[in-house]
Design a protein around this motif. Sequence first.
Motif, PDB file in Angstrom:
ATOM      1  N   LEU A 139       0.853  -1.189   0.000  1.00 26.70           N
ATOM      2  CA  LEU A 139       0.000   0.000   0.000  1.00 26.70           C
ATOM      3  C   LEU A 139       0.887   1.237   0.000  1.00 26.70           C
ATOM      4  CD1 LEU A 139      -2.957  -0.732   2.484  1.00 26.70           C
ATOM      5  CD2 LEU A 139      -3.055  -0.532  -0.001  1.00 26.70           C
ATOM      6  N   VAL A 140       0.557   2.194  -0.861  1.00 27.21           N
ATOM      7  CA  VAL A 140       1.287   3.457  -0.962  1.00 27.21           C
ATOM      8  C   VAL A 140       0.301   4.578  -0.677  1.00 27.21           C
ATOM      9  CG1 VAL A 140       2.685   4.951  -2.437  1.00 27.21           C
ATOM     10  CG2 VAL A 140       2.784   2.452  -2.729  1.00 27.21           C
ATOM     11  N   ALA A 141       0.537   5.337   0.390  1.00 23.50           N
ATOM     12  CA  ALA A 141      -0.409   6.384   0.795  1.00 23.50           C
ATOM     13  C   ALA A 141       0.300   7.731   0.869  1.00 23.50           C
ATOM     14  CB  ALA A 141      -1.037   6.044   2.140  1.00 23.50           C
ATOM     15  N   GLN A 142      -0.276   8.717   0.220  1.00 19.10           N
ATOM     16  CA  GLN A 142       0.314  10.056   0.159  1.00 19.10           C
ATOM     17  C   GLN A 142      -0.540  11.076   0.901  1.00 19.10           C
ATOM     18  OE1 GLN A 142      -0.020  12.044  -3.631  1.00 19.10           O
ATOM     19  NE2 GLN A 142       1.992  13.008  -3.427  1.00 19.10           N
ATOM     20  N   GLY A 143       0.117  11.984   1.638  1.00 14.20           N
ATOM     21  CA  GLY A 143      -0.562  13.112   2.250  1.00 14.20           C
ATOM     22  C   GLY A 143      -1.716  12.711   3.146  1.00 14.20           C
ATOM     23  N   SER A 144      -2.890  13.307   2.897  1.00  8.74           N
ATOM     24  CA  SER A 144      -4.061  13.044   3.728  1.00  8.74           C
ATOM     25  C   SER A 144      -4.559  11.610   3.589  1.00  8.74           C
ATOM     26  CB  SER A 144      -5.191  14.028   3.383  1.00  8.74           C
ATOM     27  OG  SER A 144      -5.577  13.908   2.023  1.00  8.74           O
ATOM     28  N   SER A 145      -4.263  10.951   2.473  1.00 12.15           N
ATOM     29  CA  SER A 145      -4.659   9.544   2.319  1.00 12.15           C
ATOM     30  C   SER A 145      -4.027   8.689   3.413  1.00 12.15           C
ATOM     31  CB  SER A 145      -4.237   9.007   0.944  1.00 12.15           C
ATOM     32  OG  SER A 145      -5.045   9.529  -0.073  1.00 12.15           O
ATOM     33  N   ALA A 146      -2.804   9.052   3.833  1.00 10.75           N
ATOM     34  CA  ALA A 146      -2.116   8.287   4.875  1.00 10.75           C
ATOM     35  C   ALA A 146      -2.859   8.368   6.199  1.00 10.75           C
ATOM     36  CB  ALA A 146      -0.688   8.786   5.039  1.00 10.75           C
ATOM     37  N   ALA A 147      -3.432   9.539   6.495  1.00  7.94           N
ATOM     38  CA  ALA A 147      -4.166   9.699   7.752  1.00  7.94           C
ATOM     39  C   ALA A 147      -5.408   8.816   7.772  1.00  7.94           C
ATOM     40  CB  ALA A 147      -4.555  11.162   7.952  1.00  7.94           C
ATOM     41  N   TRP A 148      -6.154   8.798   6.675  1.00  9.75           N
ATOM     42  CA  TRP A 148      -7.351   7.954   6.603  1.00  9.75           C
ATOM     43  C   TRP A 148      -6.978   6.477   6.614  1.00  9.75           C
ATOM     44  CZ3 TRP A 148     -11.929  10.003   7.523  1.00  9.75           C
ATOM     45  CH2 TRP A 148     -12.111  11.369   7.291  1.00  9.75           C
ATOM     46  N   LEU A 149      -5.923   6.120   5.889  1.00  9.13           N
ATOM     47  CA  LEU A 149      -5.508   4.724   5.833  1.00  9.13           C
ATOM     48  C   LEU A 149      -5.043   4.222   7.191  1.00  9.13           C
ATOM     49  CD1 LEU A 149      -4.976   2.203   4.112  1.00  9.13           C
ATOM     50  CD2 LEU A 149      -2.675   3.092   3.692  1.00  9.13           C
ATOM     51  N   ALA A 150      -4.238   5.016   7.888  1.00  7.10           N
ATOM     52  CA  ALA A 150      -3.753   4.607   9.210  1.00  7.10           C
ATOM     53  C   ALA A 150      -4.915   4.347  10.155  1.00  7.10           C
ATOM     54  CB  ALA A 150      -2.831   5.686   9.780  1.00  7.10           C
ATOM     55  N   SER A 151      -5.934   5.199  10.085  1.00  4.58           N
ATOM     56  CA  SER A 151      -7.115   5.035  10.931  1.00  4.58           C
ATOM     57  C   SER A 151      -7.819   3.711  10.646  1.00  4.58           C
ATOM     58  CB  SER A 151      -8.071   6.207  10.709  1.00  4.58           C
ATOM     59  OG  SER A 151      -9.285   6.020  11.387  1.00  4.58           O
ATOM     60  N   LEU A 152      -7.967   3.384   9.366  1.00  4.85           N
ATOM     61  CA  LEU A 152      -8.670   2.156   8.989  1.00  4.85           C
ATOM     62  C   LEU A 152      -7.859   0.913   9.327  1.00  4.85           C
ATOM     63  CD1 LEU A 152     -10.040   3.345   5.537  1.00  4.85           C
ATOM     64  CD2 LEU A 152     -11.391   2.876   7.587  1.00  4.85           C
TER      65      LEU A 152
END
Length: 247
Positions: A139-152
């Motif tokens: 999984l590659v998460a950039q910027g705000s996507s990382a915040a949502w992904l970490a939460s999930l």
Amino acid sequence: MPRCLLVLLLLLCPWLAQAEEEVNVDEVYWQDQDWQQYGEAKQVGSQLTLWHKTNQGYRLGLALLLPDWQQVSQLLPLSHALNELGFDTLTMLPSPRQQDLDPGSEADQQKVQEFRQLWAEQVKDLQKNAGDGSGQHLLVAQGSSAAWLASLLAAQQLPAPDALLLLDAAYPAKDANAVMAREIAQLPVPVLDLYNSTPHPWRLDAAQARQLEVRRSNKLDWRQQGYRQPSQWANQVKGWLHHLGWQ
């Protein structure tokens, strides 16, 4: 772009239709322009994505890229670099709402929870319909996507990947970055954390918060590196994958 094509895009991506209630049509248009002119557009499940096959005679696995809003084109060189390393790559079209809603805020919890659930369903839809499930899952998460992904991932609302790559993981809110730092430090997967070392107040603060939490948690499979130009990403990722034994 003809308006009929924009309507078709919105019909194929129901969550974009929902976002359009709060976003000007011109913003959806420019997002589409940023995205559609690059790579091969492919419908995966209920979503339009960018799909690139491995350039090698083997398939190392699938890399699912989750860009920040209006940053799809910035990730395309990395997508191609991953193809050279043996990955199929799938890029999800981001939503403007991921920057409008603070995943770490106590306010607007109903909207936050609704969007979190919607975002989780989109990611799972791509994971389920991406074809061959063999090989490594990155999984590659950039910027705000990382915040949502970490939460999930922390809430186990998404299956854990085999490894996680963060690119300038930050949300423009200190509390959200503090929550993300704690969640990432607890993830039981290897993490490569790349951040732009050029001074930028909240991005640098977010990177430092993650460094502190990882040290507190004694997370040994986490590596943080600064970069000056995105052109450095390919070599940094290649070295990390070699370290993991994937290359």
